[in-house]
Design an enzyme around this catalytic site. Structure first.
Site, short mmCIF file in Angstrom:
data_model
loop_
_atom_site.label_atom_id
_atom_site.label_comp_id
_atom_site.label_asym_id
_atom_site.label_seq_id
_atom_site.Cartn_x
_atom_site.Cartn_y
_atom_site.Cartn_z
N ARG A 290 61.99 42.38 86.41
CA ARG A 290 62.34 41.07 85.85
C ARG A 290 61.30 40.68 84.78
O ARG A 290 60.13 40.47 85.09
CB ARG A 290 62.38 40.04 86.98
CG ARG A 290 62.85 38.69 86.58
CD ARG A 290 62.98 37.80 87.81
NE ARG A 290 63.33 36.44 87.45
CZ ARG A 290 63.41 35.45 88.33
NH1 ARG A 290 63.17 35.69 89.62
NH2 ARG A 290 63.74 34.24 87.94
N TYR B 3 65.33 25.85 76.95
CA TYR B 3 65.79 25.41 78.27
C TYR B 3 65.31 24.00 78.60
O TYR B 3 66.09 23.10 78.87
CB TYR B 3 65.26 26.35 79.36
CG TYR B 3 65.87 27.72 79.41
CD1 TYR B 3 65.65 28.65 78.39
CD2 TYR B 3 66.66 28.13 80.49
CE1 TYR B 3 66.19 29.93 78.45
CE2 TYR B 3 67.21 29.41 80.55
CZ TYR B 3 66.97 30.30 79.53
OH TYR B 3 67.51 31.56 79.58
N HIS C 71 72.06 27.30 88.29
CA HIS C 71 71.97 27.52 86.84
C HIS C 71 73.10 28.43 86.35
O HIS C 71 73.83 28.09 85.43
CB HIS C 71 70.60 28.13 86.52
CG HIS C 71 70.38 28.42 85.07
ND1 HIS C 71 69.70 27.56 84.23
CD2 HIS C 71 70.75 29.47 84.29
CE1 HIS C 71 69.67 28.06 83.02
NE2 HIS C 71 70.31 29.23 83.01
N GLU C 72 73.23 29.58 86.99
CA GLU C 72 74.26 30.54 86.52
C GLU C 72 75.66 29.96 86.70
O GLU C 72 76.54 30.16 85.87
CB GLU C 72 74.11 31.89 87.21
CG GLU C 72 72.73 32.54 87.09
CD GLU C 72 72.13 32.55 85.69
OE1 GLU C 72 72.88 32.48 84.70
OE2 GLU C 72 70.89 32.60 85.58
N GLY D 108 74.47 42.29 78.66
CA GLY D 108 74.97 42.20 77.29
C GLY D 108 74.27 41.18 76.41
O GLY D 108 74.09 41.41 75.22
N GLN D 109 73.91 40.03 76.97
CA GLN D 109 73.29 38.99 76.15
C GLN D 109 71.93 39.47 75.65
O GLN D 109 71.18 40.07 76.43
CB GLN D 109 73.10 37.71 76.98
CG GLN D 109 72.87 36.49 76.12
CD GLN D 109 72.63 35.22 76.97
OE1 GLN D 109 72.53 35.26 78.18
NE2 GLN D 109 72.52 34.09 76.30
N PRO E 3 66.66 42.93 84.61
CA PRO E 3 65.60 42.34 83.78
C PRO E 3 65.55 40.81 83.77
O PRO E 3 64.62 40.24 83.21
CB PRO E 3 65.92 42.87 82.38
CG PRO E 3 67.38 43.15 82.40
CD PRO E 3 67.69 43.59 83.79
N TYR E 4 66.56 40.14 84.34
CA TYR E 4 66.56 38.68 84.35
C TYR E 4 66.63 38.14 85.77
O TYR E 4 66.92 38.89 86.71
CB TYR E 4 67.74 38.13 83.53
CG TYR E 4 67.56 38.39 82.05
CD1 TYR E 4 66.65 37.66 81.31
CD2 TYR E 4 68.27 39.41 81.42
CE1 TYR E 4 66.45 37.92 79.97
CE2 TYR E 4 68.08 39.67 80.07
CZ TYR E 4 67.16 38.92 79.35
OH TYR E 4 66.96 39.18 78.03
N GLY F 255 68.87 35.76 86.46
CA GLY F 255 70.31 35.76 86.64
C GLY F 255 71.00 35.85 85.30
O GLY F 255 70.40 35.60 84.25
N1 BES Z 1 71.74 33.61 80.15
C1 BES Z 1 70.45 33.64 80.73
C2 BES Z 1 69.78 34.97 80.64
C3 BES Z 1 69.54 35.44 79.21
C4 BES Z 1 69.10 34.57 78.24
C5 BES Z 1 69.76 36.76 78.88
C6 BES Z 1 68.91 35.02 76.93
C7 BES Z 1 69.57 37.21 77.58
C8 BES Z 1 69.16 36.34 76.60
C9 BES Z 1 70.48 33.19 82.18
O1 BES Z 1 71.42 32.21 82.45
C10 BES Z 1 69.15 32.58 82.50
O2 BES Z 1 68.83 31.61 81.90
N2 BES Z 1 68.43 33.15 83.44
C11 BES Z 1 67.17 32.60 83.88
C12 BES Z 1 67.44 31.74 85.08
C13 BES Z 1 66.57 30.56 85.28
C14 BES Z 1 66.39 29.69 84.10
C15 BES Z 1 67.04 29.75 86.47
C16 BES Z 1 66.28 33.77 84.22
O3 BES Z 1 66.74 34.90 84.21
O4 BES Z 1 65.10 33.57 84.48
ZN ZN Z 2 70.85 30.41 81.51
#
Ligand code: BES
Ligand code: ZN
Length: 636
Positions: free
Chosen positions: A588, A417, A332-333, A173-174, A303-304, A306
């Site tokens: 991913r 980040y 992180h999550e 969703g994000q 695609p991510y 997490g």
């Molecule tokens: N919330 C994010 C994923 C995200 C960000 C989805 C922006 C859509 C828009 C998630 O917590 C994240 O940061 N995932 C990273 C993890 C990593 C930084 C440890 C990822 O997927 O690489």
């Molecule tokens: Zn994040």
């Protein structure tokens, strides 16, 4: 005479209710927990059509069927609305939804209009709150179907799963994709409680980012119904679903993991520290307020790395390395259960409030669970990424500020980040860990289940951490949050963190000596070495490196990716089949986009390869990954 209550005070007045510990029965219609919305100019979300000051969604009840044949979701969304006395309509966000009928839930039709669609923002769906006879309602029921290509959803063919027998579905969703399958106000500042009844064909199991209610109901027609409830108000981007042939393995008393049967044992072993992580997180910044913390390890198309869906973190299987070395991802999550899910950026231009604070918190969990050596190494890697981005885009590029006003675009994840985390790390160093931790904890407590903005954290830091204008100046709070570049009080990483590796890198650069200690290094050390390697290497050199370090056989996808990226940037033909294989099953974005980019940068050599591979793999990717690769290939 009727007193006119301004919409705003009406909405805020009705928020005097508890935000935790209240169990809401699924059939409850009365919204019992409504978090306030922010109305300051910096909290206006340009990516929604909603006008929450006039009418806002407080609760969503979904009743949906998953149709794997048609790859579509459809059913009803029943919404509870809190409206100002004079509001005659509610505006929702919709992206490609097919609306069939709208009623007040008592059989009376309500008028509705779908406005013009504007790209990824979708279209405004306006629903009348007053029916033809003049009766008002605070409840609307929408019968609808999501489009066949709903951007949030990815329908996997059995071949894209580990088991190869059953199809699979997951949502992402994000940031603003949920409007492609849920008609609601899709803005992070408009929190909603929700519940869902989802039917799926046997033998598939369904999980969501809410608490499952009992056993699934067998409907007798080859389908089962699953029920979920999220009784805490959440930002709507956090509503998530996954369905497939999946099983569950407990980790601790309130933690566990779902995965396909073929992946479950490896997944369970990798996340074995999760209960300990939750305890570490609670010891740092207060109680975990969501009940259970479960995870699902999805197929590699996710695609991510997490996604912090409440009570059900979604994870890529590519983080599994066999030695828990990529578990910063889980930390992180999990940390998002405070920064992001509890206290949420009101607008996407403040996403550093979600991701930067979480990256800092993640590192504190890693330190508590895996020790300070590993934590410091991860900090040093993150710091290197900030410097790389600043070099690339320039220190005065507006995209390098943490707060991104409307219309500007962040220079990327190293800013949101890593610079975000570096800010908090700098504050920690300058004010002392104890004081800083107390400040962050009160920030979470004070804004629990509410949205927040840069202006709010700035004011809070000034008042509750700095305590005086002079101290706020000294800490450079304003510069950190609103200005581009990197303030000169930044806490730099421990130079000793990578002493061994950096010596090995220097020896390699000077005399071509390949490192001896490689096998004993941490993954962060290996990644540092790979990033330190000269960017230009010839085929003989690459072959020797691979031979000596076993790069192409790495079981750690972060390391494998760095090797493949380097190989493609140097037109190393022997690695092309492996790149093709990797891109053929991993979706991913973090890996897929740079690999295609590395090929794309190699003009006559790389572009034909990139095009050939993408022609095969594009349809296996989520819309997020497709969009990222489409954009890079559209550039010359
Ligand atoms: N919330 C994010 C994923 C995200 C960000 C989805 C922006 C859509 C828009 C998630 O917590 C994240 O940061 N995932 C990273 C993890 C990593 C930084 C440890 C990822 O997927 O690489
Ligand atoms: Zn994040």
């Amino acid at each position: 005479m009727r007193r006119i209550i301004p919409a705003i005070s009406l909405l805020l007045a009705s928020t005097a209710c508890t935000t935790t510990g209240v169990a809401v029965a699924p059939e409850t219609r009365e919204p019992t927990m409504i978090a306030p919305i922010l109305t300051t100019p910096d909290a206006l979300d340009a990516s929604t059509y909603a006008k929450p000051q006039e009418a806002r969604v407080t609760h969503v009840a979904l009743d949906l069927a998953l149709d794997f044949g048609a790859k579509r979701v459809g059913g009803t969304a029943a919404l509870d609305i809190l409206a100002a006395p004079n509001a005659s309509e509610v505006i929702l966000d919709a992206l490609g939804l097919e609306i069939l009928r709208v009623t007040d839930g008592k059989g009376r039709e309500l008028g509705w209009r779908m406005g013009a669609s504007e790209g990824e923002k979708g279209a405004p769906l306006t629903i009348d709150l007053v029916d033809a006879a003049g009766a008002r309602t605070d409840h609307v029921e929408i019968q609808y179907r999501a489009g066949a290509d709903a951007e949030a959803l990815q329908w996997l063919r059995p071949e894209q799963t580990a088991g190869k027998v059953h199809p699979y579905l997951f949502s992402q969703g994000q940031a603003i994709l949920n409007r492609s399958w849920i008609p609601t106000q899709d803005s992070p500042g408009i929190r909603q409680t929700w519940e869902a009844r989802i039917t799926a064909p046997k033998p598939l199991d369904v999980v969501m980012s809410g608490i499952i209610q009992g056993e699934p109901e067998d409907l007798g027609d080859g389908r089962r119904a699953f029920r979920f409830v999220m009784d805490k108000p959440v930002a709507p981007y956090l509503i998530a679903i996954a369905a497939g042939d999946i099983d569950f393995a407990p980790v601790g008393s309130r933690t566990g993991v779902w995965a396909e049967p073929a992946t479950l044992a490896r997944a369970r072993a990798e996340v074995g520290d999760t209960e300990e992580m939750v305890e570490a997180a609670e010891a740092l910044y207060g109680p975990y307020r969501w009940g259970r913390y479960d995870m699902i390890v999805l197929p590699p198309a996710f695609p991510y790395g997490g996604m912090e869906n409440p009570v059900m973190t979604f994870l890529t299987p590519t983080f599994i390395a066999g030695d828990r070395s990529n578990n910063g991802l889980v930390a992180h999550e999990l940390a998002h259960s405070w920064s992001g899910n509890l206290v949420t950026n009101a607008v996407w231009g403040d996403s550093w409030l979600n991701e930067g604070v979480t990256s800092y918190f993640e590192n504190r969990i890693v330190e508590a669970v895996y020790g300070s050596k590993r934590a410091k190494q991860e900090v040093a890697l993150d710091y290197m990424a900030i410097l790389e981005t600043l070099d690339e885009v320039g220190r005065d590029a507006p995209g390098t500020a943490l707060h991104q006003p409307d219309g500007t675009e962040s220079a990327g994840s190293a800013i949101i980040y890593n610079k975000g985390a570096a800010f908090l790390r700098t504050l920690e160093k300058e004010t002392g860990r104890e004081r800083f931790d107390a400040w962050l904890r009160q920030w979470f407590d004070k804004h629990a289940f509410q949205p927040a903005t840069s202006d709010m954290i700035y004011a809070d830091l000034k008042a509750n951490l700095a305590g005086s204008d002079a101290e706020a100046e000294r800490l450079k709070l304003k510069e950190w949050i609103y200005y581009p570049g990197l303030p000169d009080n930044v806490a730099t990483p421990d130079p000793a963190a990578f002493a061994t590796v950096d010596a090995a890198s220097a020896a390699y650069a000077k005399d071509g000596i390949r490192p001896a200690g490689w096998e004993t290094w941490t993954s962060a050390e290996r990644q540092r070495f790979l990033k330190n390697l000269p960017r230009k290497l010839d085929a003989a050199e690459l072959a020797q490196l691979d031979d000596r370090l076993g790069l192409s056989a790495s079981g750690n996808n972060e390391e494998l990716f760095l090797w493949l990226e380097l190989a493609m940037a140097n037109r190393y033909q022997p690695a092309v089949p492996q790149v093709e294989k990797f891109l053929g099953h991993v979706g991913r974005t973090k890996f897929v986009r740079p690999l295609f980019q590395a090929l794309w940068n190699q003009g006559d050599w790389g572009r034909p390869i990139a095009k050939r591979i993408y022609a095969e793999t594009r349809e296996t990717y989520h819309s997020v990954t497709q969009g990222a690769v489409d954009r890079l290939m559209a550039k010359e």
